[in-house]
Design an enzyme around this catalytic site. Structure first.
Site, PDB file in Angstrom:
ATOM      1  N   SER A  21      43.934  36.892  50.639  1.00  0.00           N
ATOM      2  CA  SER A  21      44.432  36.479  52.051  1.00  0.00           C
ATOM      3  C   SER A  21      46.065  35.904  51.523  1.00  0.00           C
ATOM      4  O   SER A  21      46.243  36.525  50.236  1.00  0.00           O
ATOM      5  CB  SER A  21      44.055  36.156  52.966  1.00  0.00           C
ATOM      6  N   ASP A  37      42.041  41.567  57.299  1.00  0.00           N
ATOM      7  CA  ASP A  37      41.664  40.485  56.877  1.00  0.00           C
ATOM      8  C   ASP A  37      40.559  39.976  55.677  1.00  0.00           C
ATOM      9  O   ASP A  37      39.775  40.008  56.489  1.00  0.00           O
ATOM     10  CB  ASP A  37      42.575  38.783  57.103  1.00  0.00           C
TER      11      ASP A  37
END
Length: 594
Positions: free
Chosen positions: A292, A435
């Site tokens: 991320s 993610d």
């Protein structure tokens, strides 16, 4: 086109067609005719075939003569020939010589007849050109690219399926040509051919290694100092899964957690580490992993090798452009596309920053270490991690995680930071990626696993893990009454599941128990307030920075210890063993010295 549509009606009345009575006579009459003499049948068949050929060429010649009145462009004439050839190929051969062809050509009798006058023949050979053009579907105004595309044979437009034998043969040719190259320019071309071949056919890696590809590349590297050649060699080694011995005592690993805008505090901790060591981050570690926001920082700092100040500016600029949005627009986006923020703008900013550069191409820079970004595949029966790599694993080595190197850098960031409800999922092939933090928000264990696959016989020298902040839990005082609610809300249940999935301290606890204290270092500051990943309030960001500076002062000694471990040099005996193993690999000895 009206003539073509009449085909069904025409073919029903073939028995009444005087020209085609040869093909539609009854079996009894055919038998009688055969009994009368087989020579007549042979002559009729020859004349029938001749009439078919004459019909085709007569139509082509008439079209040529007609269009020659309007243009002298031979390109158009060639295109017309190709169009008509394709048209004739689509026509069923059984219809040649029937009323279908009568609409386009003059009447040609199969049986010999008396000669007619020339004027009658010219009138009969006149073509119905509007019908021909509509049947051919020729658009004179088409551009040349469209004509070229339409004229391609079917075997060229279909996806080619290359056999394993052909790939193996091509691999052997590339390796043989590389071994025979003499000049640096020739070697560079041969290495680029090998790189292109391996990128197009990754399965060729095993055969390339078997044929001595790594040994040949090592010999070339030992005999040259040309920079472009060394850069190409580095990419070829990465594709073949070859990793040079680490420069330190063991493997040095850096891991960065996810956390949105809280990644700013990671940048400040990296600044502290860099100030104490006097080296850039990409020179201090052999393997770097991010998820991320950690993937964003790592790609900027390691792959693009930006300075920390530049990374902060880019980070703040992107955050401000993305997370500044009205509530009404965000809500409507969430309803229609399941993403609160503008995903198209997010992708554009990433493309502008990383351009169209493949992950494997980053290895052309000799100072770029091994890097990976973690994402999560969400459209399979079981949630699993996907690793974006700028390297390939060695032959006969299998990772616990899916992954690949044939992706662009911006794609790895986009997929790794596709937070649910914040941005849309990212699709690669038949996979939907989100993610990586929803599965592996602390990627330290993933980084160690991948690093050990590259250097299986090398110990771990140092592992540095950076978190994006935590808060102190509020303990319940014994004097306070404990309420026992009947049930919890869906919101509480959702956030409880989310917290457990994105927990980073569980991995930290496991690794701190398994790794020695002088090997594993975890830095994760306590925050006054846990900020949302999309927080852009200047006051809260300033408080975040103050919390980080306070944490750095309190953990000065821990940072210094980590830097000392990272700077440990390899002893001379180990360097000598590495040199011997290199020579044994160059000269084809399989067994290495340890």
């Amino acid at each position: 086109m009206s003539y073509i549509f009449k085909m069904s009606t025409i073919t029903k009345n073939l028995s009444n067609c005087r020209r085609c009575r040869v093909s539609t006579v009854s079996p009894i009459k055919s038998k009688r005719r055969l009994n009368s003499g087989s020579s007549n049948v042979v002559d009729m068949a020859k004349m029938h075939a001749k009439s078919i050929v004459m019909n085709q060429w007569r139509l082509i010649n008439e079209l040529k003569s007609y269009f020659s009145k309007f243009t002298n462009d031979k390109t158009f004439e060639n295109a017309l020939n190709k169009e008509f050839a394709q048209f004739l190929q689509k026509v069923d051969p059984k219809t040649y010589g029937t009323d279908f062809m009568r609409y386009f050509t003059s009447q040609t009798e199969i049986m010999p007849k008396k000669e007619e006058n020339k004027e009658t023949k010219q009138e009969q050979s006149r073509l119905s050109l509007p019908a021909v053009l509509s049947g051919l579907n020729i658009n004179i105004g088409n551009n040349k690219e469209q004509e070229k595309k339409d004229n391609l044979p079917r075997w060229k437009t279909c996806n080619r399926v290359v056999s394993n034998e052909a790939i193996t043969s091509r691999t052997n040719q590339v390796i043989s040509a590389l071994a025979l190259a003499e000049t640096d320019s020739t070697k560079l071309r041969r290495i680029e051919d090998l790189i292109s071949h391996l990128v197009q056919y990754p399965e060729a890696k095993h055969n390339a290694v078997k044929e001595g590809g790594i040994r040949t590349l090592l010999r070339i590297r030992e005999s040259t100092k040309e920079q472009n050649l060394l850069c190409a060699l580095n990419v070829a080694f990465a594709l073949l899964g070859h990793a040079d011995p680490v420069p330190g005592v063991g493997i040095r690993v850096l891991s960065i957690d996810g956390g949105g805008v809280r990644g700013v505090l990671v940048i400040e901790m990296l600044r502290k580490l860099q100030e104490l060591s006097g080296k850039p981050i990409y020179e201090m570690f052999d393997f770097i992993c991010g998820v991320s926001t950690g993937a964003i920082i790592a790609t900027l700092l390691v792959l693009k090798q930006k300075s920390l100040d530049e990374v902060v500016d880019i980070y703040k600029t992107i955050s401000t452009k993305i997370f500044t949005q009205s509530t009404l627009k965000g809500t409507s986006n969430l309803v229609w596309s399941q993403s609160y923020y503008d995903t198209a703008l997010w992708e554009k900013l990433l493309m502008d920053q990383w351009k169209d550069k493949l992950l494997i191409d980053t290895r052309r820079n000799l100072t770029v270490p091994n890097f990976c970004a973690v994402s999560a595949v969400v459209n399979q029966s079981r949630l699993s991690a996907y690793i974006f790599r700028n390297y390939s694993l060695p032959c006969k080595v299998q990772s616990q995680y899916m992954g690949g190197y044939n992706h662009q850098v911006w794609e790895s960031v986009r997929a790794s930071a596709a937070a649910p409800t914040y941005f849309e999922e990212y699709k690669i092939g038949n996979m939907l990626l989100q993610d990586g933090g929803i599965l592996v928000n602390n990627p330290t264990a993933v980084a160690i696993h991948e690093a050990k696959l590259l250097w299986p016989n090398t110990p771990i020298q140092c592992v540095v893990s950076f978190g994006t902040g935590r808060t102190v839990p509020n303990p319940v005082e014994p004097s306070e009454p404990i309420s026992t609610p009947i049930s919890s809300s869906w919101k509480k249940k959702f956030f409880a599941i989310l917290d457990s999935a994105t927990d980073t301290e569980g991995v930290h606890t496991m690794l701190s128990d398994l790794l020695p204290g002088n090997v594993y270092y975890r830095f994760n500051p306590y925050l006054t307030e846990m900020l949302d990943i999309a927080e852009i309030d200047p006051n809260k960001l300033e408080q975040l920075k103050r919390d980080t500076l306070m944490y750095l002062r309190r953990n000065e000694d821990k940072f210094q210890d980590a830097v000392k471990v990272l700077d440990q040099k390899k002893p001379l005996t180990k360097k000598a063993l590495d040199w011997l193993n290199l020579k044994k690999e160059i000269y084809g000895f399989n067994q290495s010295i340890s």
